[in-house]
Each structure stands twice: as C-alpha cells, then as structure tokens.
Write an enzyme that holds these catalytic residues in place. Structure first.
Site, short mmCIF file in Angstrom:
data_model
loop_
_atom_site.label_atom_id
_atom_site.label_comp_id
_atom_site.label_asym_id
_atom_site.label_seq_id
_atom_site.Cartn_x
_atom_site.Cartn_y
_atom_site.Cartn_z
N ASP A 103 -69.58 -81.90 25.71
CA ASP A 103 -68.13 -81.81 25.86
C ASP A 103 -67.67 -82.50 27.14
O ASP A 103 -68.40 -82.54 28.13
CB ASP A 103 -67.72 -80.32 25.87
CG ASP A 103 -66.25 -80.13 25.54
OD1 ASP A 103 -65.59 -81.10 25.12
OD2 ASP A 103 -65.77 -78.99 25.68
N GLY B 227 -63.37 -86.87 26.89
CA GLY B 227 -61.96 -87.21 27.08
C GLY B 227 -61.54 -87.07 28.53
O GLY B 227 -60.87 -87.95 29.09
N TRP C 147 -63.50 -87.18 31.11
CA TRP C 147 -64.21 -88.21 31.88
C TRP C 147 -63.40 -89.50 31.89
O TRP C 147 -63.24 -90.14 32.93
CB TRP C 147 -65.59 -88.43 31.25
CG TRP C 147 -66.48 -89.39 31.97
CD1 TRP C 147 -67.41 -89.08 32.93
CD2 TRP C 147 -66.55 -90.82 31.78
NE1 TRP C 147 -68.05 -90.23 33.35
CE2 TRP C 147 -67.54 -91.31 32.66
CE3 TRP C 147 -65.88 -91.72 30.96
CZ2 TRP C 147 -67.88 -92.65 32.73
CZ3 TRP C 147 -66.20 -93.07 31.04
CH2 TRP C 147 -67.19 -93.52 31.93
N ARG D 164 -59.48 -92.39 25.79
CA ARG D 164 -60.48 -91.38 25.39
C ARG D 164 -61.68 -92.05 24.74
O ARG D 164 -62.82 -91.59 24.89
CB ARG D 164 -59.85 -90.37 24.43
CG ARG D 164 -58.82 -89.45 25.10
CD ARG D 164 -58.26 -88.45 24.09
NE ARG D 164 -59.30 -87.63 23.53
CZ ARG D 164 -59.78 -86.51 24.08
NH1 ARG D 164 -59.29 -86.09 25.22
NH2 ARG D 164 -60.73 -85.82 23.49
N ASN E 68 -62.89 -80.96 14.43
CA ASN E 68 -62.49 -82.19 15.12
C ASN E 68 -61.64 -83.14 14.26
O ASN E 68 -61.03 -84.09 14.79
CB ASN E 68 -63.71 -82.93 15.68
CG ASN E 68 -64.33 -82.27 16.90
OD1 ASN E 68 -65.55 -82.31 17.11
ND2 ASN E 68 -63.51 -81.65 17.74
N TRP E 69 -61.53 -82.85 12.96
CA TRP E 69 -60.63 -83.66 12.11
C TRP E 69 -59.18 -83.49 12.52
O TRP E 69 -58.32 -84.27 12.13
CB TRP E 69 -60.78 -83.26 10.63
CG TRP E 69 -62.14 -83.48 10.06
CD1 TRP E 69 -63.07 -82.54 9.77
CD2 TRP E 69 -62.73 -84.75 9.69
NE1 TRP E 69 -64.22 -83.12 9.24
CE2 TRP E 69 -64.03 -84.47 9.18
CE3 TRP E 69 -62.30 -86.09 9.74
CZ2 TRP E 69 -64.90 -85.47 8.73
CZ3 TRP E 69 -63.17 -87.08 9.29
CH2 TRP E 69 -64.44 -86.77 8.79
N ARG F 119 -73.89 -76.29 27.35
CA ARG F 119 -72.56 -76.88 27.13
C ARG F 119 -72.07 -77.49 28.43
O ARG F 119 -72.12 -76.85 29.48
CB ARG F 119 -71.54 -75.85 26.63
CG ARG F 119 -70.17 -76.51 26.35
CD ARG F 119 -69.19 -75.61 25.65
NE ARG F 119 -68.00 -76.38 25.27
CZ ARG F 119 -67.25 -76.16 24.20
NH1 ARG F 119 -67.57 -75.18 23.39
NH2 ARG F 119 -66.21 -76.90 23.93
N ARG G 276 -67.76 -71.61 25.75
CA ARG G 276 -67.58 -71.05 24.40
C ARG G 276 -68.46 -71.81 23.43
O ARG G 276 -68.94 -72.92 23.72
CB ARG G 276 -66.11 -71.10 23.98
CG ARG G 276 -65.48 -72.48 24.04
CD ARG G 276 -64.04 -72.50 23.51
NE ARG G 276 -63.41 -73.78 23.77
CZ ARG G 276 -62.66 -74.06 24.85
NH1 ARG G 276 -62.45 -73.14 25.76
NH2 ARG G 276 -62.14 -75.26 25.01
N LEU G 277 -68.62 -71.24 22.23
CA LEU G 277 -69.52 -71.83 21.23
C LEU G 277 -68.84 -72.86 20.33
O LEU G 277 -69.52 -73.70 19.73
CB LEU G 277 -70.14 -70.74 20.36
CG LEU G 277 -71.45 -70.13 20.86
CD1 LEU G 277 -71.91 -69.03 19.90
CD2 LEU G 277 -72.55 -71.19 20.97
C1 IPE Z 1 -66.95 -79.00 20.54
O1 IPE Z 1 -66.10 -79.57 21.47
C2 IPE Z 1 -67.36 -80.02 19.54
C3 IPE Z 1 -68.21 -81.10 20.01
C4 IPE Z 1 -68.67 -81.26 21.22
C5 IPE Z 1 -68.57 -82.06 19.00
P1 IPE Z 1 -64.51 -79.47 21.35
O2 IPE Z 1 -63.95 -80.18 22.50
O3 IPE Z 1 -64.07 -79.91 20.00
O4 IPE Z 1 -64.27 -77.89 21.45
P2 IPE Z 1 -63.01 -77.05 21.85
O5 IPE Z 1 -61.87 -77.51 20.99
O6 IPE Z 1 -62.74 -77.33 23.28
O7 IPE Z 1 -63.40 -75.62 21.62
C1 IPE Z 2 -66.65 -84.08 23.32
O1 IPE Z 2 -65.71 -84.54 24.22
C2 IPE Z 2 -66.86 -85.03 22.18
C3 IPE Z 2 -66.32 -84.57 20.90
C4 IPE Z 2 -65.73 -83.44 20.66
C5 IPE Z 2 -66.48 -85.50 19.80
P1 IPE Z 2 -64.17 -84.25 24.04
O2 IPE Z 2 -63.55 -85.37 23.27
O3 IPE Z 2 -63.96 -82.90 23.47
O4 IPE Z 2 -63.67 -84.30 25.54
P2 IPE Z 2 -62.59 -83.38 26.23
O5 IPE Z 2 -62.97 -81.96 25.95
O6 IPE Z 2 -61.28 -83.73 25.60
O7 IPE Z 2 -62.67 -83.74 27.66
MG MG Z 3 -63.69 -81.05 24.25
#
Ligand code: IPE
Ligand code: IPE
Ligand code: MG
Length: 256
Positions: free
Chosen positions: A33, A36, A38, A46, A81-82, A204, A210-211
C-alpha cells in the site's frame, strides 16, 4: 499518518538484528500500500507510483526468494479496487503485462513459480492471458511461489467455498458433520499451497493498519507487521527488518 521512517537508521537496525540462520516465515503476505501517496509526495501521477511499486515487487520477490521464503503472496488488486477511476484501473491492469515482459528471465533464473489467487474471469483479456502464460511457463519451477492476489477478496473467497461445499452436501457427496477446517481449506483459493496455505507473516506498508479484505481465513494466526514506509520505498533492508521482528515474536497459537 505516521512519520515516515528515517532510511539511514533503519538500515543499521536491520543489519544489527537480522539473523539469516534464524527461523524464516514460510508464507509471507504483503499488502503493498501507498503507491498513490508516494507519487503525490513527488507531485507525480498516481500511475508513476504504481510503476515504482511494480519495480519494488521485483526487488522484494528476488530478495524473499534469496531469504528462503517459500510462498510470497502479494496483494496487487482487490475486489474493491474496481471503485477507482477507470484510467487508474486500466493502468493497474496493464502492469502485469509490463511486469512479466521485463521480469520473466529473472523469475526463471531464481526458479520462482508464479501463481495467482482471485477472479481472473473479470480481468481484461490481456491481463488474464499474461498471468496464465506466466503460471504455465513457471509451473515446473521448484523455488519460491510468487502468488499474486489479483481481483481478490477474502469474503468472496469464503463465500465461494461455502457455496461449493453446500452444493456437495446438496448432492449427497459430503455429509454436513464432516465439514471441518481441513475440508473447508480445500475449497479456498490457496488450497494448492498445502502446508503453506496459512500466512506466517503479514506485512502492510504505508502506515494503514487494516486487512482490507485480504486472506481473512489464512491470516487467523499470522504475525502482523505494519511499516510506515510507502510501498515503493519498502526495500530489502525493510523486508529483513520485518523478518527480524518476526524472529523475535513468540507464536503461541492459543497454547502456552
Ligand atoms: C489494499 O489497499 C489493496 C491492495 C494493496 C491491492 P487499498 O489501498 O485498496 O486499501 P484501503 O482502501 O486503504 O483499505
Ligand atoms: C496500493 O497503493 C496499490 C493498489 C491498491 C493497487 P494505493 O494505490 O492504494 O496507494 P495509496 O493508498 O493511495 O497511497
Ligand atoms: Mg491504498
């Protein structure tokens, strides 16, 4: 959000305490995680964060394999993530294509076996094909399993297992009182990992604790390590630090 670790001091920490001869977790799972954030810190799009995150996957996969980890499960795309903007989803779906086209020689060199959990049928064809190809090409490799969770959701996985089992009971192929943890696990997407099905160490990054619907069943007794580093900054030394912390934990599994 928590303050980002100081890169210099964490290098020293990991060197000081990591024991290469100590117990190495067999199954490590990572919620990668912070891509974005970063990118945002650098005033980049992103997508640039996701690209940097992909490069870090290569580094960590090779390193984990070198350390003797047997299964590395990486959360790449969740069933939730969709909900992201279409251009970001499209970029994420293109990443496996770029990843395997550049990384396959090193995967073969390290004898890594690629696997996948999640729902491939909803993925764009190019993404699905490239995953299937990597799985096929590495099926006889005997090293670390590099298991990608793509379009994966823990609740959906459990519900699908329940449905499969219910159908067996309906058909008379299984008696309800024969349903136990072992039978249930045979219906999870991780079933082919056999003894390594359950997670030993769950990492994480990005400071979130969180999970997010990741391996709900398999994380029942895993050790959790939360790093405040953003995924593209999480390097070999940070992985070693997580191993070192794991080595100091006392896993009791409910016993004494
Ligand atoms: C969890 O990260 C999913 C992946 C790393 C692929 P998210 O960024 O989607 O999780 P939330 O929305 O912060 O819980
Ligand atoms: C994790 O990074 C990658 C995926 C969920 C695919 P994020 O895209 O969730 O990055 P943040 O949480 O917005 O920084
Ligand atoms: Mg994230």
């Amino acid at each position: 959000m928590k303050e980002i670790n100081n890169i210099e001091s964490r290098t020293e920490d990991a060197k000081e305490y990591f024991d290469a001869t100590g117990l190495i977790p067999e199954h490590v799972a990572i919620i990668m995680d912070g891509n974005g954030r970063w990118a945002k810190k650098r005033q980049l799009k992103r997508s640039a964060g996701h690209k940097a995150g992909m490069d870090q996957v290569k580094t960590i996969a090779k390193h984990a394999s070198k350390r003797g980890v047997k299964v590395l499960t990486l959360y790449a795309f969740s069933t939730e993530n969709w909900k992201r903007p279409l251009n970001e989803v499209n970029y994420l779906m293109q990443l496996p294509v770029d990843f395997f086209s550049s990384f396959m020689p090193e995967i073969m060199e390290a004898d890594i076996k690629v696997m996948m959990i999640g729902h491939p049928s909803d993925l764009p064809k190019k993404t699905r094909k490239v995953m299937e190809k990597a799985i096929e090409e590495t099926k006889d490799n005997n090293g670390m399993v590099l298991n990608f969770a793509v379009n994966y959701g823990g609740r959906k996985e459990i519900l699908d297992a329940v449905k499969e089992i219910a159908i067996m009971v309906e058909k008379g192929a299984l008696k309800a009182d024969k349903i136990n943890e072992k039978v249930f696990e045979e219906h999870l997407m991780t079933s082919s990992l056999s003894e390594q099905q359950n997670v030993d160490l769950m990492i994480r990054t990005s400071g979130e604790e969180r999970l997010s619907n990741f391996l709900l069943w398999q994380n029942a007794y895993s050790e959790f390590h939360f790093s405040s580093l953003l995924w593209p900054d999480f390097g070999e030394v940070d992985f070693d630090e997580a191993l070192r912390i794991y080595q100091k934990r006392n896993r009791r599994f409910g016993g004494l």
